[in-house]
Structure formats: C-alpha cells, structure tokens
Motif scaffolding. Structure first.
Motif, PDB file in Angstrom:
ATOM      1  N   LYS A  86       0.824  -1.218   0.000  1.00 17.21           N
ATOM      2  CA  LYS A  86       0.000   0.000   0.000  1.00 17.21           C
ATOM      3  C   LYS A  86       0.866   1.280   0.000  1.00 17.21           C
ATOM      4  CE  LYS A  86      -4.109  -2.014   2.154  1.00 17.21           C
ATOM      5  NZ  LYS A  86      -3.706  -3.429   2.020  1.00 17.21           N
ATOM      6  N   ILE A  87       1.906   1.249  -0.824  1.00 13.29           N
ATOM      7  CA  ILE A  87       2.781   2.409  -0.993  1.00 13.29           C
ATOM      8  C   ILE A  87       2.336   3.152  -2.254  1.00 13.29           C
ATOM      9  CG2 ILE A  87       5.149   3.202  -1.378  1.00 13.29           C
ATOM     10  CD1 ILE A  87       6.066   0.553  -0.008  1.00 13.29           C
ATOM     11  N   PRO A  88       1.918   4.404  -2.141  1.00 15.62           N
ATOM     12  CA  PRO A  88       1.459   5.123  -3.323  1.00 15.62           C
ATOM     13  C   PRO A  88       2.620   5.394  -4.283  1.00 15.62           C
ATOM     14  CG  PRO A  88       1.674   6.638  -1.474  1.00 15.62           C
ATOM     15  CD  PRO A  88       1.926   5.261  -0.930  1.00 15.62           C
ATOM     16  N   VAL A  89       2.368   5.242  -5.574  1.00 14.04           N
ATOM     17  CA  VAL A  89       3.383   5.556  -6.579  1.00 14.04           C
ATOM     18  C   VAL A  89       2.752   6.373  -7.703  1.00 14.04           C
ATOM     19  CG1 VAL A  89       4.850   3.553  -6.115  1.00 14.04           C
ATOM     20  CG2 VAL A  89       3.024   3.374  -7.814  1.00 14.04           C
ATOM     21  N   GLN A  90       3.590   7.072  -8.419  1.00 12.50           N
ATOM     22  CA  GLN A  90       3.189   7.821  -9.608  1.00 12.50           C
ATOM     23  C   GLN A  90       3.975   7.253 -10.789  1.00 12.50           C
ATOM     24  OE1 GLN A  90       2.660  12.236  -8.553  1.00 12.50           O
ATOM     25  NE2 GLN A  90       4.121  11.563  -7.004  1.00 12.50           N
ATOM     26  N   LEU A  91       3.447   7.420 -11.991  1.00 13.26           N
ATOM     27  CA  LEU A  91       4.075   6.847 -13.176  1.00 13.26           C
ATOM     28  C   LEU A  91       4.430   7.936 -14.173  1.00 13.26           C
ATOM     29  CD1 LEU A  91       1.660   3.817 -13.735  1.00 13.26           C
ATOM     30  CD2 LEU A  91       3.807   3.845 -12.445  1.00 13.26           C
TER      31      LEU A  91
END
Length: 368
Positions: free
Chosen positions: A295-300
């Motif tokens: 549940k670690i937020p990431v951006q692409l």
C-alpha cells in the motif's frame, strides 16, 4: 468519529540531523570527498564492509561474499561553478560545473573553496536603475559570460591572497530548512536526498535484522551531473546482477511546466516510477507489485531515449544489468530552494526496502 491513527515515522531525529548536515556540506562534482566521508560514517554501522573507487564513489556492502549482487544507488555530487578568470579589478568569472542555472545566480551568496578554506563571495549584479537606463532600453539578462563573483578584493593579488585560484569551485550558501506542511527545502537535494534514502534502507535492514540472500551494494556515486560518470565506473567494478537507482524527478504541478511534455507528478503523492528503454520491464513489475502489496502510493511517468540518470550507466554496463529507477518528486530542481515532501522520502525508503525483501537470486527477470 474516531481519529485516524498517525503512522509512526521510520525516520528518527538522528536521521534528520544527518540529512541536515549532509545537505549543508558542499559536495561539488569532482570534489565530493567531504560529503562522502559524512555519508560513510553514517552508513558504516549498518554494513559489513565498505570501499571507495579512485574517483571517490563510496560503497557500503552487506554480505560481501555472496555471488549474486544487488545495487541500490544514488549520486553524491551537486552542481557548482569553476573559477575561470580573475580580473585586474579582483572580480571572478566562472564556468559551469554541471547544469547550474545562470538565471538564478544574480545576488546569490556563495562559498569559494580555495587553498585556504571557504571564502564568502556574492554574485554581483548591476542595480535595476542602471540596467534600465541603457541606450536600447532592453534589460541585460544574466548569462555565464557576464556573471561574476565579488569577494571584497579589489585587485587580482588580493583575490589570490585569500587562497582563490583558477579551478577553485564555488557552491551556493543556502542550506537545509523545514517549511510548513512537512516540506523541506535545500540546495543539492538533487541527489543527496537519494544518498540519505539508501543509507536509511541499510539502517532499516540492520535494525529489523533482515538477512538477504544476496550481496547488497549501497552505492553513492560521484560525477552524475556531468554525464553519469561515477556510475559508469562503479558498475564495471561491481558487475551487479540487479540495480535499483534513486534520483529526483520534476514536480510538474508548479507554473511554467507543460504536463503534456513532462507528465503529471506532484510532491506528497509518492515516489515516481519510470517507463523507458533502460528500465527493465520485469524488474519494474516487481517494484509495482511490491508497492501495491504494501500500500505504498506511486506515480508513473515515461522517459524517451534515456532516463538522464545513473540508471542508464548500470543498465548498459558489462553484459547488461536489469535496472529500475525510483524517483522522488522535487520542486525547483537545480535551484537553491529545491523542495520535497517528507511523506515521499519515507515512502521511497519503504519501497526500496520492501523491494529488496521481495528479491532473490531466483527472481525471474527473463523477457523470454
């Protein structure tokens, strides 16, 4: 309504004291030694051994005898200026050392690192009254060839008596500060924040008594800002099987940045993962799956021909090394007020840490 539980920080007061000292210490490209010493002293309790290469890249190693090798990497150098010419009037003219921004220079304070230690100086700039009164009515714009440093000397001899010489480097004076809402600012977060984060990953592994089934090489490379040169050298020396690179990327939510070109990325929303030719798709899948599981937020985002980071040097070294880039969003890159968010720092550390725990020498990274 019950209040949401505040998640305990993985970073301690000791961590932030190290970060502040590390950011405030000058570490210009080609002259990174003092910063590398600070970094190694912090890292040593969390690794089994360490070494440096001829140009100053510093490496801490966990399980140095293991045949399978994984790298986590950042770069240690910061942009700066070279003293190039000293005029008869005691003014100091410059060349770039890395991609330093000439437009932000006027009125900035610097340290010139000479033979007798740091010397304070300023980027002088004519008053607005005089700039507006020239014959064509156009304001003079700052350029490398019209910028100069004034250290108080009024002739060349006085400059040299301060220990300033051709080839001395100058770094901006501004350092680490905390802002509201968990933002940090400082010069050289590009990319000493990366060095900080990989050291904290090693610290977490030690504190949590994790045993890795491979050798882990925590690499703080030199000379990234002038062409990824430190990474190029150390990749050949270590010959890793996998490389996880961390660097900064642009927060594109600020004015004057075109999201259609740069993509969408904001501070506080998690680390950024890049798609591009040098980024290994299967390894990127491992990182994305790890982020989802924890549940670690990431951006692409995407890159074109190259990532512009040390990822390229590791990916194409030796016989090819599966490599991935985990970036932290940064506002105002290559200025003295580079800005990032504490949540992104913690989440980037967590993502690297959890990814390492998910890898083994048998992890299938084959495209076929």
């Amino acid at each position: 309504m019950a209040k949401a539980k505040k998640v305990k920080s993985i970073l301690t007061d000791q961590s932030y004291t190290f970060l502040k000292n590390y950011i405030n210490n000058p570490s210009p490209t080609g002259f990174e030694t003092s910063g590398q010493k600070i970094w190694l002293e912090y890292l040593k309790p969390y690794v089994d051994t360490h070494f440096t290469d001829p140009y100053g890249t510093a490496v801490g190693v966990i399980n140095p005898d293991a045949p399978f090798k994984v790298v986590i990497e950042a770069h240690a150098d910061e942009i700066s200026w070279f003293v190039n010419y000293i005029s008869a009037e005691g003014l100091i003219y410059l060349k770039r050392n890395g991609g330093v921004d000439h437009q932000i220079a006027p009125s900035m304070r610097v340290f010139i690192h000479g033979k007798k230690g740091p010397v304070k100086a300023v980027f002088g700039w004519p008053a607005i009254h005089t700039r507006m009164s020239n014959n064509d009515g156009k304001e003079t714009q700052p350029k490398v060839d019209n910028l100069f440093l004034d250290c108080g000397a009024r002739n060349k001899k006085e400059v040299e008596e301060l220990g300033i010489h051709i080839g001395a480097v100058a770094t901006y004076e501004e350092g680490y500060e905390e802002l509201a809402y968990d933002y940090l600012i400082g010069r050289a977060f590009d990319n000493r924040i990366g060095g900080f984060m990989i050291a904290e990953v090693a610290k977490l592994l030690k504190q949590n008594k994790k045993k890795l089934p491979f050798g882990l090489y925590i690499v703080n490379a030199v000379q990234e800002e002038i062409g990824l040169r430190g990474a190029e050298m150390i990749a050949r020396r270590i010959k890793p099987n996998i490389a996880i690179i961390t660097d900064v990327t642009h927060d594109t939510s600020t004015p004057m940045i075109n999201k259609m070109i740069e993509g969408e990325c904001s501070c506080g929303k998690g680390p950024s993962l890049a798609f591009g030719p040098a980024v290994h798709n299967k390894l990127l899948d491992v990182v994305q799956n790890t982020a989802a599981k924890n549940k670690i937020p990431v951006q692409l985002r995407t890159v074109s021909r190259s990532t512009g980071t040390d990822t390229d040097s590791f990916a194409y070294a030796n016989d090819g090394c599966p490599s991935v880039l985990i970036s932290i969003p940064l506002r105002y890159m290559h200025t003295t007020v580079e800005m990032l968010h504490k949540n992104d720092v913690e989440n980037t550390i967590k993502l690297m840490y959890e990814t390492l725990l998910s890898l083994t020498p048998k992890t299938n990274l084959s495209y076929f």
